[in-house]
Design a protein around this motif. Sequence first.
Motif, PDB file in Angstrom:
ATOM      1  N   GLY A 161       0.813  -1.207   0.000  1.00  0.00           N
ATOM      2  CA  GLY A 161       0.000   0.000   0.000  1.00  0.00           C
ATOM      3  C   GLY A 161       0.848   1.259   0.000  1.00  0.00           C
ATOM      4  O   GLY A 161       0.528   2.236  -0.696  1.00  0.00           O
ATOM      5  N   VAL A 162       1.942   1.238   0.767  1.00  0.00           N
ATOM      6  CA  VAL A 162       2.863   2.376   0.776  1.00  0.00           C
ATOM      7  C   VAL A 162       3.445   2.588  -0.622  1.00  0.00           C
ATOM      8  O   VAL A 162       3.542   3.723  -1.108  1.00  0.00           O
ATOM      9  CB  VAL A 162       3.989   2.156   1.805  1.00  0.00           C
ATOM     10  N   GLY A 163       3.816   1.475  -1.273  1.00  0.00           N
ATOM     11  CA  GLY A 163       4.360   1.580  -2.621  1.00  0.00           C
ATOM     12  C   GLY A 163       3.352   2.118  -3.611  1.00  0.00           C
ATOM     13  O   GLY A 163       3.654   3.023  -4.401  1.00  0.00           O
ATOM     14  N   VAL A 164       2.143   1.589  -3.566  1.00  0.00           N
ATOM     15  CA  VAL A 164       1.085   2.053  -4.466  1.00  0.00           C
ATOM     16  C   VAL A 164       0.778   3.525  -4.203  1.00  0.00           C
ATOM     17  O   VAL A 164       0.583   4.322  -5.126  1.00  0.00           O
ATOM     18  CB  VAL A 164      -0.184   1.197  -4.300  1.00  0.00           C
ATOM     19  N   GLY A 165       0.746   3.883  -2.913  1.00  0.00           N
ATOM     20  CA  GLY A 165       0.492   5.275  -2.562  1.00  0.00           C
ATOM     21  C   GLY A 165       1.567   6.199  -3.091  1.00  0.00           C
ATOM     22  O   GLY A 165       1.279   7.314  -3.542  1.00  0.00           O
ATOM     23  N   SER A 166       2.825   5.747  -3.048  1.00  0.00           N
ATOM     24  CA  SER A 166       3.919   6.553  -3.565  1.00  0.00           C
ATOM     25  C   SER A 166       3.788   6.746  -5.073  1.00  0.00           C
ATOM     26  O   SER A 166       3.981   7.853  -5.591  1.00  0.00           O
ATOM     27  CB  SER A 166       5.256   5.881  -3.231  1.00  0.00           C
ATOM     28  N   VAL A 167       3.453   5.665  -5.782  1.00  0.00           N
ATOM     29  CA  VAL A 167       3.231   5.774  -7.231  1.00  0.00           C
ATOM     30  C   VAL A 167       2.086   6.736  -7.516  1.00  0.00           C
ATOM     31  O   VAL A 167       2.164   7.588  -8.413  1.00  0.00           O
ATOM     32  CB  VAL A 167       2.940   4.390  -7.844  1.00  0.00           C
ATOM     33  N   LEU A 169       1.000   9.242  -5.657  1.00  0.00           N
ATOM     34  CA  LEU A 169       1.432  10.622  -5.408  1.00  0.00           C
ATOM     35  C   LEU A 169       2.267  11.145  -6.563  1.00  0.00           C
ATOM     36  O   LEU A 169       2.156  12.319  -6.947  1.00  0.00           O
ATOM     37  CB  LEU A 169       2.239  10.694  -4.112  1.00  0.00           C
ATOM     38  N   GLY A 170       3.115  10.259  -7.121  1.00  0.00           N
ATOM     39  CA  GLY A 170       3.952  10.682  -8.227  1.00  0.00           C
ATOM     40  C   GLY A 170       3.160  10.944  -9.495  1.00  0.00           C
ATOM     41  O   GLY A 170       3.306  11.996 -10.131  1.00  0.00           O
ATOM     42  N   VAL A 171       2.301  10.008  -9.865  1.00  0.00           N
ATOM     43  CA  VAL A 171       1.537  10.122 -11.110  1.00  0.00           C
ATOM     44  C   VAL A 171       0.579  11.307 -11.065  1.00  0.00           C
ATOM     45  O   VAL A 171       0.424  12.040 -12.046  1.00  0.00           O
ATOM     46  CB  VAL A 171       0.771   8.813 -11.385  1.00  0.00           C
ATOM     47  N   THR A 172      -0.087  11.502  -9.928  1.00  0.00           N
ATOM     48  CA  THR A 172      -1.065  12.587  -9.803  1.00  0.00           C
ATOM     49  C   THR A 172      -0.432  13.920  -9.417  1.00  0.00           C
ATOM     50  O   THR A 172      -1.105  14.947  -9.436  1.00  0.00           O
ATOM     51  CB  THR A 172      -2.123  12.242  -8.745  1.00  0.00           C
ATOM     52  N   ARG A 173       0.848  13.874  -9.041  1.00  0.00           N
ATOM     53  CA  ARG A 173       1.594  15.065  -8.626  1.00  0.00           C
ATOM     54  C   ARG A 173       1.002  15.716  -7.372  1.00  0.00           C
ATOM     55  O   ARG A 173       1.168  16.922  -7.156  1.00  0.00           O
ATOM     56  CB  ARG A 173       1.656  16.088  -9.760  1.00  0.00           C
ATOM     57  N   VAL A 195      11.486  15.672 -11.158  1.00  0.00           N
ATOM     58  CA  VAL A 195      12.259  14.675 -10.419  1.00  0.00           C
ATOM     59  C   VAL A 195      11.407  14.055  -9.314  1.00  0.00           C
ATOM     60  O   VAL A 195      11.583  12.874  -8.963  1.00  0.00           O
ATOM     61  CB  VAL A 195      13.554  15.271  -9.830  1.00  0.00           C
ATOM     62  N   GLY A 196      10.468  14.823  -8.780  1.00  0.00           N
ATOM     63  CA  GLY A 196       9.563  14.281  -7.772  1.00  0.00           C
ATOM     64  C   GLY A 196       8.671  13.192  -8.340  1.00  0.00           C
ATOM     65  O   GLY A 196       8.477  12.144  -7.719  1.00  0.00           O
ATOM     66  N   VAL A 197       8.118  13.427  -9.518  1.00  0.00           N
ATOM     67  CA  VAL A 197       7.260  12.424 -10.164  1.00  0.00           C
ATOM     68  C   VAL A 197       8.034  11.127 -10.381  1.00  0.00           C
ATOM     69  O   VAL A 197       7.587  10.037  -9.992  1.00  0.00           O
ATOM     70  CB  VAL A 197       6.725  12.952 -11.510  1.00  0.00           C
ATOM     71  N   LEU A 198       9.202  11.230 -11.010  1.00  0.00           N
ATOM     72  CA  LEU A 198       9.994  10.037 -11.306  1.00  0.00           C
ATOM     73  C   LEU A 198      10.464   9.354 -10.020  1.00  0.00           C
ATOM     74  O   LEU A 198      10.459   8.118  -9.926  1.00  0.00           O
ATOM     75  CB  LEU A 198      11.196  10.420 -12.164  1.00  0.00           C
ATOM     76  N   GLY A 199      10.847  10.149  -9.042  1.00  0.00           N
ATOM     77  CA  GLY A 199      11.333   9.591  -7.787  1.00  0.00           C
ATOM     78  C   GLY A 199      10.258   8.865  -7.012  1.00  0.00           C
ATOM     79  O   GLY A 199      10.477   7.757  -6.509  1.00  0.00           O
ATOM     80  N   GLY A 204       7.994   3.865  -5.242  1.00  0.00           N
ATOM     81  CA  GLY A 204       6.765   3.094  -5.080  1.00  0.00           C
ATOM     82  C   GLY A 204       6.881   1.690  -5.640  1.00  0.00           C
ATOM     83  O   GLY A 204       6.432   0.723  -5.020  1.00  0.00           O
ATOM     84  N   VAL A 205       7.507   1.562  -6.819  1.00  0.00           N
ATOM     85  CA  VAL A 205       7.695   0.241  -7.426  1.00  0.00           C
ATOM     86  C   VAL A 205       8.559  -0.636  -6.518  1.00  0.00           C
ATOM     87  O   VAL A 205       8.253  -1.814  -6.288  1.00  0.00           O
ATOM     88  CB  VAL A 205       8.342   0.371  -8.821  1.00  0.00           C
ATOM     89  N   ALA A 206       9.634  -0.056  -5.968  1.00  0.00           N
ATOM     90  CA  ALA A 206      10.530  -0.820  -5.092  1.00  0.00           C
ATOM     91  C   ALA A 206       9.789  -1.326  -3.859  1.00  0.00           C
ATOM     92  O   ALA A 206       9.915  -2.502  -3.474  1.00  0.00           O
ATOM     93  CB  ALA A 206      11.719   0.047  -4.676  1.00  0.00           C
ATOM     94  N   PHE A 207       8.993  -0.467  -3.227  1.00  0.00           N
ATOM     95  CA  PHE A 207       8.279  -0.873  -2.025  1.00  0.00           C
ATOM     96  C   PHE A 207       7.155  -1.856  -2.340  1.00  0.00           C
ATOM     97  O   PHE A 207       6.868  -2.746  -1.527  1.00  0.00           O
ATOM     98  CB  PHE A 207       7.724   0.355  -1.296  1.00  0.00           C
ATOM     99  N   ALA A 208       6.522  -1.711  -3.484  1.00  0.00           N
ATOM    100  CA  ALA A 208       5.466  -2.655  -3.860  1.00  0.00           C
ATOM    101  C   ALA A 208       6.048  -4.056  -4.030  1.00  0.00           C
ATOM    102  O   ALA A 208       5.449  -5.049  -3.585  1.00  0.00           O
ATOM    103  CB  ALA A 208       4.777  -2.195  -5.146  1.00  0.00           C
ATOM    104  N   VAL A 209       7.206  -4.153  -4.670  1.00  0.00           N
ATOM    105  CA  VAL A 209       7.868  -5.456  -4.833  1.00  0.00           C
ATOM    106  C   VAL A 209       8.285  -6.004  -3.470  1.00  0.00           C
ATOM    107  O   VAL A 209       8.102  -7.200  -3.180  1.00  0.00           O
ATOM    108  CB  VAL A 209       9.089  -5.334  -5.758  1.00  0.00           C
ATOM    109  N   LEU A 210       8.831  -5.143  -2.618  1.00  0.00           N
ATOM    110  CA  LEU A 210       9.228  -5.579  -1.278  1.00  0.00           C
ATOM    111  C   LEU A 210       8.028  -6.119  -0.504  1.00  0.00           C
ATOM    112  O   LEU A 210       8.107  -7.186   0.123  1.00  0.00           O
ATOM    113  CB  LEU A 210       9.846  -4.405  -0.516  1.00  0.00           C
TER     114      LEU A 210
END
Length: 270
Positions: A161-167, A169-173, A195-199, A204-210
């Motif tokens: 959920g943290v990973g998805v939430g991060s993605v 936040l990035g996609v929606t800015r 850089v915020g969007v990409l970061g 988010g992808v890293a945490f989702a996989v974790l």
Amino acid sequence: MNLKSAGRQGQDAARQVKNHPALSAVARFGYVVMGLLNILLGWLVLQIALGFGGEEASNAGALSNIAQAPGGRVALWVAVAGLVALGLWRLLQAVVGPEWSTRIKGAVLAVVYLSLAWTASTFARGDSTSEGDTATDVTATALEQPAGVALVVVAGLVIVGVGVGSVFLGVTRRFTKQLEAGAEAGKVGSAIVVVGVLGYVARGVAFAVLGGLVVWAALTRDPEKAAGLDAAFRYIGQQPFGAVLLVVIGVGLGLYGVFCLGRARYADAS
């Protein structure tokens, strides 16, 4: 004085502390520390992607690299101070936040920053620790408890959920609201937004996989699968086109670090 009045006075006092210029300045330094750690972490991920990486691509791996450099332990103690300040800032946010969502976010981030400060302090003292070993040990202990499998599954889903939430936040800015709150005249540079969007997406992808690996560890009752971010990155690298994805994630984490450095210049820490 009744309990309600006492609680209100306590919140007012906490707000005064939270808005104190000194704490604001030190908390900004905490963002600088987070930025540098993410840049180093991104570099470690790139080393894995390019086949040069034998080192651990995790926060612990990044801290270990700093500790081994000349003057590294001194730098780590400075980092500990910044991370503690940032953690306390978020803890105050958990107390005086205007909304429950803000308070929950503050509490979660306080735990993250204070835990990272503790890890940094172990390296500063000359001890060594492995994020993977710690995650494995915690998972193994949890699985031994009654309803341990369910507990670890829930923990994994929270990380997802943290990973998805991060993605998100990035996609929606939506993270730009944090920047605008502290920007002069509401102006935020376009570069820091990019850089915020990409970061945010890469993190988010890293945490989702974790989180997925933690769930997998619970379902297979194999705590070795929940071996922290390093295991997540190496798992990604083993997939088709995994090296390409790792390069993207490594660059993204580095950009998230740059975002944190830029984030430090804004006064508001929402």
